[in-house]
Design an enzyme around this catalytic site. Sequence first.
Site, mmCIF file in Angstrom:
data_model
loop_
_atom_site.group_PDB
_atom_site.id
_atom_site.type_symbol
_atom_site.label_atom_id
_atom_site.label_comp_id
_atom_site.label_asym_id
_atom_site.label_seq_id
_atom_site.Cartn_x
_atom_site.Cartn_y
_atom_site.Cartn_z
ATOM 1 N N LYS A 150 15.179 22.516 -23.287
ATOM 2 C CA LYS A 150 14.733 22.230 -24.656
ATOM 3 C C LYS A 150 15.909 22.306 -25.640
ATOM 4 C CE LYS A 150 12.571 21.759 -28.431
ATOM 5 N NZ LYS A 150 11.997 20.510 -28.890
ATOM 6 N N CYS A 200 14.209 22.387 -36.445
ATOM 7 C CA CYS A 200 14.747 22.433 -35.073
ATOM 8 C C CYS A 200 16.253 22.193 -34.951
ATOM 9 C CB CYS A 200 13.983 21.438 -34.214
ATOM 10 S SG CYS A 200 12.235 21.846 -34.109
HETATM 11 N N1 LIG Z 1 8.186 21.457 -36.139
HETATM 12 C C1 LIG Z 1 8.615 20.764 -35.101
HETATM 13 O O1 LIG Z 1 8.857 19.568 -35.202
HETATM 14 C C2 LIG Z 1 8.828 21.399 -33.759
HETATM 15 C C3 LIG Z 1 8.951 20.560 -32.629
HETATM 16 C C4 LIG Z 1 9.174 21.165 -31.386
HETATM 17 C C5 LIG Z 1 9.281 22.542 -31.280
HETATM 18 N N2 LIG Z 1 9.155 23.315 -32.396
HETATM 19 C C6 LIG Z 1 9.219 24.777 -32.247
HETATM 20 O O2 LIG Z 1 7.882 25.264 -32.334
HETATM 21 C C7 LIG Z 1 7.862 26.542 -33.001
HETATM 22 C C8 LIG Z 1 6.927 26.476 -34.187
HETATM 23 O O3 LIG Z 1 7.430 25.574 -35.137
HETATM 24 P P1 LIG Z 1 6.534 25.068 -36.346
HETATM 25 O O4 LIG Z 1 7.305 23.988 -37.004
HETATM 26 O O5 LIG Z 1 5.154 24.788 -35.896
HETATM 27 O O6 LIG Z 1 6.525 26.389 -37.271
HETATM 28 P P2 LIG Z 1 5.576 26.684 -38.529
HETATM 29 O O7 LIG Z 1 6.316 27.601 -39.405
HETATM 30 O O8 LIG Z 1 5.062 25.385 -39.084
HETATM 31 O O9 LIG Z 1 4.325 27.448 -37.905
HETATM 32 C C9 LIG Z 1 4.364 28.740 -37.425
HETATM 33 C C10 LIG Z 1 3.069 29.440 -37.805
HETATM 34 O O10 LIG Z 1 3.006 30.698 -37.127
HETATM 35 C C11 LIG Z 1 2.451 31.660 -37.996
HETATM 36 N N3 LIG Z 1 2.823 32.993 -37.527
HETATM 37 C C12 LIG Z 1 4.008 33.626 -37.642
HETATM 38 N N4 LIG Z 1 3.980 34.815 -37.022
HETATM 39 C C13 LIG Z 1 2.737 34.941 -36.503
HETATM 40 C C14 LIG Z 1 2.108 35.942 -35.733
HETATM 41 N N5 LIG Z 1 2.759 37.038 -35.342
HETATM 42 N N6 LIG Z 1 0.825 35.764 -35.377
HETATM 43 C C15 LIG Z 1 0.148 34.647 -35.751
HETATM 44 N N7 LIG Z 1 0.713 33.642 -36.467
HETATM 45 C C16 LIG Z 1 1.989 33.793 -36.827
HETATM 46 C C17 LIG Z 1 2.992 31.293 -39.357
HETATM 47 O O11 LIG Z 1 2.202 31.831 -40.388
HETATM 48 C C18 LIG Z 1 2.945 29.747 -39.288
HETATM 49 O O12 LIG Z 1 1.733 29.238 -39.795
HETATM 50 C C19 LIG Z 1 9.311 26.852 -33.348
HETATM 51 O O13 LIG Z 1 9.888 27.636 -32.352
HETATM 52 C C20 LIG Z 1 9.979 25.468 -33.357
HETATM 53 O O14 LIG Z 1 11.352 25.555 -33.097
HETATM 54 C C21 LIG Z 1 8.913 22.777 -33.628
HETATM 55 C C1 LIG Z 2 15.913 15.523 -29.048
HETATM 56 C C2 LIG Z 2 14.946 15.138 -30.126
HETATM 57 O O1 LIG Z 2 14.749 13.977 -30.342
HETATM 58 N N1 LIG Z 2 14.325 16.148 -30.800
HETATM 59 C C3 LIG Z 2 13.312 15.897 -31.806
HETATM 60 C C4 LIG Z 2 13.659 16.674 -33.088
HETATM 61 O O2 LIG Z 2 12.790 16.215 -34.083
HETATM 62 P P1 LIG Z 2 13.109 16.232 -35.675
HETATM 63 O O3 LIG Z 2 11.892 16.073 -36.437
HETATM 64 O O4 LIG Z 2 13.969 17.368 -36.013
HETATM 65 O O5 LIG Z 2 13.732 14.798 -35.941
HETATM 66 P P2 LIG Z 2 15.135 14.109 -35.920
HETATM 67 O O6 LIG Z 2 14.876 12.682 -35.986
HETATM 68 O O7 LIG Z 2 15.967 14.571 -34.807
HETATM 69 O O8 LIG Z 2 15.782 14.538 -37.314
HETATM 70 C C5 LIG Z 2 16.425 15.743 -37.569
HETATM 71 C C6 LIG Z 2 17.371 15.567 -38.744
HETATM 72 O O9 LIG Z 2 18.479 14.735 -38.376
HETATM 73 C C7 LIG Z 2 18.586 13.601 -39.243
HETATM 74 N N2 LIG Z 2 19.047 12.473 -38.422
HETATM 75 C C8 LIG Z 2 18.329 12.083 -37.340
HETATM 76 C C9 LIG Z 2 18.754 11.051 -36.524
HETATM 77 C C10 LIG Z 2 19.977 10.402 -36.837
HETATM 78 O O10 LIG Z 2 20.424 9.457 -36.150
HETATM 79 N N3 LIG Z 2 20.669 10.823 -37.916
HETATM 80 C C11 LIG Z 2 20.237 11.839 -38.728
HETATM 81 O O11 LIG Z 2 20.909 12.188 -39.696
HETATM 82 C C12 LIG Z 2 17.168 13.426 -39.818
HETATM 83 O O12 LIG Z 2 17.199 12.777 -41.052
HETATM 84 C C13 LIG Z 2 16.710 14.863 -39.945
HETATM 85 O O13 LIG Z 2 17.177 15.464 -41.116
HETATM 86 O O14 LIG Z 2 13.480 18.084 -32.881
HETATM 87 C C14 LIG Z 2 12.100 18.430 -32.546
HETATM 88 C C15 LIG Z 2 11.955 19.941 -32.607
HETATM 89 O O15 LIG Z 2 12.481 20.602 -31.508
HETATM 90 C C16 LIG Z 2 11.793 17.816 -31.182
HETATM 91 O O16 LIG Z 2 10.502 18.221 -30.756
HETATM 92 C C17 LIG Z 2 11.913 16.292 -31.306
HETATM 93 O O17 LIG Z 2 11.654 15.678 -30.061
#
Ligand SMILES: NC(=O)c1ccc[n+]([C@@H]2O[C@H](COP(=O)([O-])OP(=O)(O)OC[C@H]3O[C@@H](n4cnc5c(N)ncnc54)[C@H](O)[C@@H]3O)[C@@H](O)[C@H]2O)c1
Ligand SMILES: CC(=O)N[C@@H]1[C@@H](OP(=O)(O)OP(=O)(O)OC[C@H]2O[C@@H](n3ccc(=O)[nH]c3=O)[C@H](O)[C@@H]2O)O[C@H](CO)[C@@H](O)[C@@H]1O
Length: 434
Positions: free
Chosen positions: A220, A274
Amino acid sequence: MRILKFCVLFDKLGVRMKIAVIGLGYIGLPTAIMFAEAGYEVIGFDVKKDVVDRINSGKAHIVEPGIEEKLNKVVKEERLKATTKVEKLRGANAFIICVQTPLEGNKPNLIYLENAIRSVAEVIDRGALVIIESTVPPGTTIKMAKLLESLTGFREGVDFYMAHAPERVMPGRIFYELVYNSRVIGGVSEKATELAVKLYKSFVKGEIYATDATTAEMIKLMENTYRDVNIALANEFALLAHQYGVNIFEAIRIANTHPRVNIHFPGIGVGGHCLPKDPYLLLSNAKKEFGLIRLARKINESMPKFVATLLFEALEEGGVEEREAVVTVLGLAYKGGTDDIRNSPALTFVKLIRDRVLEVRTYDPYVGGTHKSLEDAIVEADAVVIATDHPEFKELNWEEIGRLMRHKILIDGRGIVSNPPKGFIFKGVGRGDV
Ligand SMILES: NC(=O)c1ccc[n+]([C@@H]2O[C@H](COP(=O)([O-])OP(=O)(O)OC[C@H]3O[C@@H](n4cnc5c(N)ncnc54)[C@H](O)[C@@H]3O)[C@@H](O)[C@H]2O)c1
Ligand SMILES: CC(=O)N[C@@H]1[C@@H](OP(=O)(O)OP(=O)(O)OC[C@H]2O[C@@H](n3ccc(=O)[nH]c3=O)[C@H](O)[C@@H]2O)O[C@H](CO)[C@@H](O)[C@@H]1O
């Protein structure tokens, strides 16, 4: 297939399985909805009461295409309930942890995850599966299994099973990608991997790759580090394009016609929950220094400052005193089509310029800002800076906008304006040609 589904949806006594999703944010809420749609009894747990109340009234607290309709349906049909009370999770067959894993300084802050494990420890029954979906530094899932063992006296692989099932979805495409992306699942024990794979097969149509927990964690983090490093390379190319008088977008378009080249896109910076943190999570437990990944971070972190330089150069060219300048920033979200402002380069940019100019106005149709309408934000402004690639900003008629402005200065931080509008001082990241 039908037999597998029956096994997963119901326990050995034929009782519908209960899934507890811990953390109902950008990842947890869509995941809870998917499990509810797949037929499980889902209980969502979050520490924020306003989030829980909103979800229970069928309203999403995040922007994601399709979420309102889906949430409303599963809440109405009582397949998903949210709570702030940990005792309501009692009896869960599986716990899916989706809490945030941010940085503090450049170090991982795993307190939310540890608290989630403590909550699981209060209510877990023997035989339950605990899945960490949150992105974590390599070695964390094993550490969390040990923490749960010490809190409960249970043993992983015997009394409970723990796996890492990292989430790879892209905001804006979450409901499609939850189903069709391939997935990586790594258990602490082999039995944990097997159980977790079975569980996700209830809605995942993509391939599921089984591995161990630490490999899954590393995969990841490698994926997001790969993207971050590639964006840094694109940003460095953009900076070079200014030296050589080249339009980097045209150069990238043509370079990418090579069968083995796929250059990413430069811009004002890299935001979101992320990419700005995951490279640091990858490095956090390493015993030696690694240069490339850190340098890429530094390049991406420097981009808002570069855009500020373009702005101040343009103000000078236009004869506008910095201290008198009214600057409108279009977009606060970290990328187009979302309301998420975490680590947004637009915010960093605003901080960098706000003490140097007279007024900074902001407008974002998803987030809000200092001004509610584009027109109000732009009228009598000296310069406009595009900081987010929202689809709405790609359609703008710059000649018309120019008529409302005091000075016609446009800075494109997102490469969305291909032809400099007539009568404007125009600058953009990677636009060495203008
Ligand atoms: N946002 C994305 O695009 C994305 C994509 C892939 C992976 N991730 C990963 O997934 C995880 C979550 O990201 P997110 O964007 O959903 O975060 P987020 O902040 O949107 O959501 C997290 C939620 O967890 C709650 N929380 C915190 N501590 C808690 C606890 N002890 N018990 C119950 N609830 C609790 C918070 O109040 C919040 O609502 C992170 O590790 C992130 O790196 C995020
Ligand atoms: C490997 C991968 O694909 N991972 C994705 C990524 O998702 P993300 O929502 O963070 O989206 P991105 O598109 O990567 O954007 C991030 C920032 O980079 C800027 N950007 C992007 C492309 C580019 O060519 N030039 C830029 O400048 C953009 O504006 C923004 O600020 O992480 C998630 C959480 O782990 C993953 O789940 C999800 O698969």
